[in-house]
Write a protein that holds these residues in place. Structure first.
Motif, PDB file in Angstrom:
ATOM      1  N   SER A   1       0.815  -1.215   0.000  1.00  0.00           N
ATOM      2  CA  SER A   1       0.000   0.000   0.000  1.00  0.00           C
ATOM      3  C   SER A   1       0.852   1.270   0.000  1.00  0.00           C
ATOM      4  CB  SER A   1      -0.917   0.017   1.225  1.00  0.00           C
ATOM      5  OG  SER A   1      -0.157   0.113   2.422  1.00  0.00           O
ATOM      6  N   GLN A   2       2.160   1.106   0.014  1.00  0.00           N
ATOM      7  CA  GLN A   2       3.051   2.261   0.109  1.00  0.00           C
ATOM      8  C   GLN A   2       3.594   2.639  -1.266  1.00  0.00           C
ATOM      9  OE1 GLN A   2       7.201   2.009   1.741  1.00  0.00           O
ATOM     10  NE2 GLN A   2       6.384   3.362   3.316  1.00  0.00           N
ATOM     11  N   ILE A   3       3.591   3.931  -1.551  1.00  0.00           N
ATOM     12  CA  ILE A   3       4.262   4.415  -2.757  1.00  0.00           C
ATOM     13  C   ILE A   3       5.409   5.343  -2.353  1.00  0.00           C
ATOM     14  CG2 ILE A   3       2.158   4.277  -4.146  1.00  0.00           C
ATOM     15  CD1 ILE A   3       2.105   7.400  -4.094  1.00  0.00           C
ATOM     16  N   THR A   4       6.402   5.407  -3.236  1.00  0.00           N
ATOM     17  CA  THR A   4       7.511   6.342  -3.088  1.00  0.00           C
ATOM     18  C   THR A   4       7.481   7.282  -4.279  1.00  0.00           C
ATOM     19  OG1 THR A   4       8.837   4.700  -1.919  1.00  0.00           O
ATOM     20  CG2 THR A   4      10.013   6.561  -2.861  1.00  0.00           C
ATOM     21  N   ILE A   5       7.762   8.556  -4.024  1.00  0.00           N
ATOM     22  CA  ILE A   5       7.713   9.568  -5.070  1.00  0.00           C
ATOM     23  C   ILE A   5       9.086  10.203  -5.247  1.00  0.00           C
ATOM     24  CG2 ILE A   5       5.245  10.048  -4.895  1.00  0.00           C
ATOM     25  CD1 ILE A   5       5.861  12.340  -3.003  1.00  0.00           C
ATOM     26  N   ASP A   6       9.248  10.904  -6.364  1.00  0.00           N
ATOM     27  CA  ASP A   6      10.566  11.405  -6.746  1.00  0.00           C
ATOM     28  C   ASP A   6      10.999  12.632  -5.966  1.00  0.00           C
ATOM     29  OD1 ASP A   6       8.489  12.843  -7.956  1.00  0.00           O
ATOM     30  OD2 ASP A   6       9.697  13.406  -9.679  1.00  0.00           O
ATOM     31  N   ASN A   7      10.077  13.402  -5.446  1.00  0.00           N
ATOM     32  CA  ASN A   7      10.412  14.610  -4.702  1.00  0.00           C
ATOM     33  C   ASN A   7       9.611  14.654  -3.406  1.00  0.00           C
ATOM     34  OD1 ASN A   7      12.277  16.932  -5.672  1.00  0.00           O
ATOM     35  ND2 ASN A   7      11.460  16.064  -7.567  1.00  0.00           N
ATOM     36  N   PRO A   8      10.167  15.288  -2.394  1.00  0.00           N
ATOM     37  CA  PRO A   8       9.569  15.181  -1.064  1.00  0.00           C
ATOM     38  C   PRO A   8       8.301  16.004  -0.876  1.00  0.00           C
ATOM     39  CG  PRO A   8      11.447  16.664  -1.018  1.00  0.00           C
ATOM     40  CD  PRO A   8      11.444  16.045  -2.393  1.00  0.00           C
ATOM     41  N   ILE A   9       7.590  15.635   0.167  1.00  0.00           N
ATOM     42  CA  ILE A   9       6.482  16.449   0.663  1.00  0.00           C
ATOM     43  C   ILE A   9       7.063  17.725   1.278  1.00  0.00           C
ATOM     44  CG2 ILE A   9       4.630  16.550   2.399  1.00  0.00           C
ATOM     45  CD1 ILE A   9       4.058  14.654   0.039  1.00  0.00           C
ATOM     46  N   VAL A  10       6.541  18.877   0.894  1.00  0.00           N
ATOM     47  CA  VAL A  10       7.074  20.135   1.424  1.00  0.00           C
ATOM     48  C   VAL A  10       6.047  20.902   2.259  1.00  0.00           C
ATOM     49  CG1 VAL A  10       8.881  20.407  -0.310  1.00  0.00           C
ATOM     50  CG2 VAL A  10       6.586  21.313  -0.774  1.00  0.00           C
ATOM     51  N   MET A  11       4.894  20.280   2.473  1.00  0.00           N
ATOM     52  CA  MET A  11       3.926  20.776   3.440  1.00  0.00           C
ATOM     53  C   MET A  11       3.205  19.573   4.015  1.00  0.00           C
ATOM     54  SD  MET A  11       0.661  23.314   2.992  1.00  0.00           S
ATOM     55  CE  MET A  11      -0.503  23.528   4.328  1.00  0.00           C
ATOM     56  N   ALA A  12       3.252  19.429   5.329  1.00  0.00           N
ATOM     57  CA  ALA A  12       2.700  18.238   5.974  1.00  0.00           C
ATOM     58  C   ALA A  12       1.233  18.038   5.595  1.00  0.00           C
ATOM     59  CB  ALA A  12       2.843  18.360   7.485  1.00  0.00           C
ATOM     60  N   LEU A  13       0.878  16.766   5.397  1.00  0.00           N
ATOM     61  CA  LEU A  13      -0.512  16.392   5.135  1.00  0.00           C
ATOM     62  C   LEU A  13      -1.099  15.876   6.440  1.00  0.00           C
ATOM     63  CD1 LEU A  13       0.153  14.502   1.783  1.00  0.00           C
ATOM     64  CD2 LEU A  13      -0.467  16.908   2.083  1.00  0.00           C
TER      65      LEU A  13
END
Length: 516
Positions: free
Chosen positions: A254-266
């Motif tokens: 269920s986990q995905i990895t993305i190329d650039n980081p989160i820059v505002m917390a969800l």
């Protein structure tokens, strides 16, 4: 101690004994090394491990300073190409706009190579008069000069952009692909998180990480309570939904990895987050503007009916601007609009702008897009020389840029820019990250998760918004100021006015690691 070494060495007068000379040299070198070692220091937020790699120190919620290495042209995975010249033009000394535009249009008809490149148009040394705008609307076109001896002159009157590169269309959600993010909290700096389902997703998919705005988030930021001024507009949820463009690089259950980081917390309390697959039909790429001098005619230092932007990009990705100098424009050398993505702007200058020195003018290098890089640039007499606008989705980077004779401040200018690194920025003016209150039409909080790293300025304000993130001043050499509005939370300051920060450039160190 150094004085003692000098006195010891002075005893020998005219040294003739090689051993004595060596002793003195070793003593002085040892003392110098001791001073150097004592001056070096590391941030408590990012440390260098014994193996030389960076270690990101998380707060209690898991937030870290983001990785800014994957910004700019093809996210630093490709060098800017040396594109072959396919057409060469010379200046006539008269109106050359139609001739250059015709060459652009003809090149647009050519079948691009596998890498998306069509070719370069070389403008030989000379002065080319451009009364209107040159427009590039097809991918793979490079407009190249021979340095500052190739001059494009914006002639006549009227605000306009001299070079415009823009595609068509807009970012669009692919129907029936929206999925809820399962984590209750996804911290700043994260590149992986869980979804309610990964069905239908694949590695390489272009997605949007969607962060909805809510009334309680705006209320907690106090942006529905901006002190009224001229034309002040309170923030509303429908205007602050954010779309961060990303690519899936891995899927594990269920986990995905993305190329650039989160820059505002969800955060669940503020609506959480979703992802969906996206397209951008009509966006162009592989555009280069190289080695040109652009000048605007003008009628007096405060004239505003003349060339406004030297170069403007929009609806464009994986492109570059290099070795460009602008003079006398009213607004910018380079203006990247909201749909500009993965653009590198380097080795460029914005000189001697002509306009009134008031709002809405002199934004020397303006960025409203995401994943963009400005590197080794220079500006003089600007107001906001290295600046982001409203609701800018990061990460973005300004690295090793200088500003002189500044008329206002550098930094996020208004309305919540997210995830910008200002690395080794030098200015004789100010750098500010703050609640701008009712300036403009109610700018309010200008930015979050902004990082000042090893910057030098006359004065610096760094405030933290009430919720949803922090701002950093690490190794900043400047007078610390409280800001326009008092009583706001003070941002994170670390070792103000202290030399020796390691690494000297966060951006360069992050890029180094990304290539290993």
């Amino acid at each position: 101690m150094l004085k003692s070494i000098i006195r010891y060495c002075d005893k020998f007068g005219n040294l003739t004994n090689p051993c004595r000379i060596m002793v003195c040299i070793l003593l002085i070198l040892g003392f110098s090394a001791q001073i150097s070692s004592a001056q070096e220091w590391e941030s408590k937020f990012i440390k260098i491990k014994n193996d030389g790699h960076l270690q990101y120190i998380a707060d209690q919620k898991g937030n870290t300073i983001p990785d800014f290495s994957h910004v700019g042209y093809h996210q630093n995975t490709k060098a800017i190409p040396q594109v072959q010249v396919v057409a060469t033009l010379s200046a006539t000394g008269d109106n050359d706009e139609a001739k250059i535009q015709e060459a652009i249009n003809e090149l647009a008809k050519k079948q691009p190579e596998a890498n998306g490149i069509r070719g370069a148009i070389l403008l030989k040394k000379g002065s080319y008069k451009i009364p209107g705008s040159l427009k590039i609307s097809a991918s793979g076109i490079v407009l190249r000069g021979e340095g500052e001896e190739t001059k494009l002159i914006a002639t006549g009157v009227g605000k306009r952009k001299t070079i415009v590169a823009s595609g068509e269309g807009k970012l669009a959600e692919i129907p029936n692909t929206r999925v809820k993010i399962a984590n209750h909290y996804v911290p700043v700096g994260a590149k992986s998180f869980h979804l309610s389902s990964t069905k239908g997703l694949s590695i390489g998919d272009k997605i949007v990480v969607y962060r909805p705005a809510t009334a309680n988030w705006i209320h907690d930021l106090k942006m529905d309570q901006i002190e009224p001024g001229t034309g002040t507009i309170q923030w509303t949820p429908e205007d602050y939904n954010f779309e961060f463009e990303r690519t899936i690089t891995a899927i594990n259950g269920s986990q995905i990895t993305i190329d650039n980081p989160i820059v505002m917390a969800l955060e669940d309390q503020y609506g959480g987050g979703e992802i969906y697959k996206c397209t951008f039909e009509g966006r162009i790429a592989e555009i280069g503007i190289e080695n040109l001098l652009l000048e605007s005619e003008y009628n007096g230092d405060t004239d505003e009916e003349h060339g406004w932007d030297a170069i403007a990009f929009n609806k464009i990705e994986n492109s570059w601007i290099s070795g460009v100098t602008s003079r006398y424009f009213g607004y910018s050398c380079v203006n990247l609009s909201h749909d500009s993505k993965q653009i590198t702007v380097k080795d460029s200058k914005c000189l001697a702008p002509k306009s009134q020195i008031i709002g809405g003018r002199r934004y020397s290098f303006n960025n409203d897009g995401q994943l963009n890089l400005f590197i080794n640039c220079y500006a003089s007499e600007g107001r906001h020389d290295y600046v982001t606008g409203a609701k800018v989705c990061g990460p973005n980077v300004f690295y090793n840029c200088k500003s002189e004779n500044a008329k206002a401040d550098i930094g996020p200018h208004h309305r919540w820019a997210m995830g910008t690194l200002y690395d080794n920025i030098t200015t004789d003016g100010e750098i500010n990250i703050q609640d701008r209150g009712n300036w403009g039409t109610g700018h309010g909080w200008s930015g979050v998760n902004q990082v000042l790293w090893n910057c030098t300025a006359l004065k610096v304000t760094v405030q933290n918004p009430y919720v949803s993130g922090v701002n950093y001043a690490i190794g900043v050499k400047a007078e610390k100021t409280e800001g326009r509005l008092k009583g706001r939370p003070i941002g994170i300051w670390e070792n103000q006015n202290k030399e020796g920060l390691k690494p000297p450039s966060l951006y360069l160190k992050q890029v180094e690691e990304s290539k290993n």
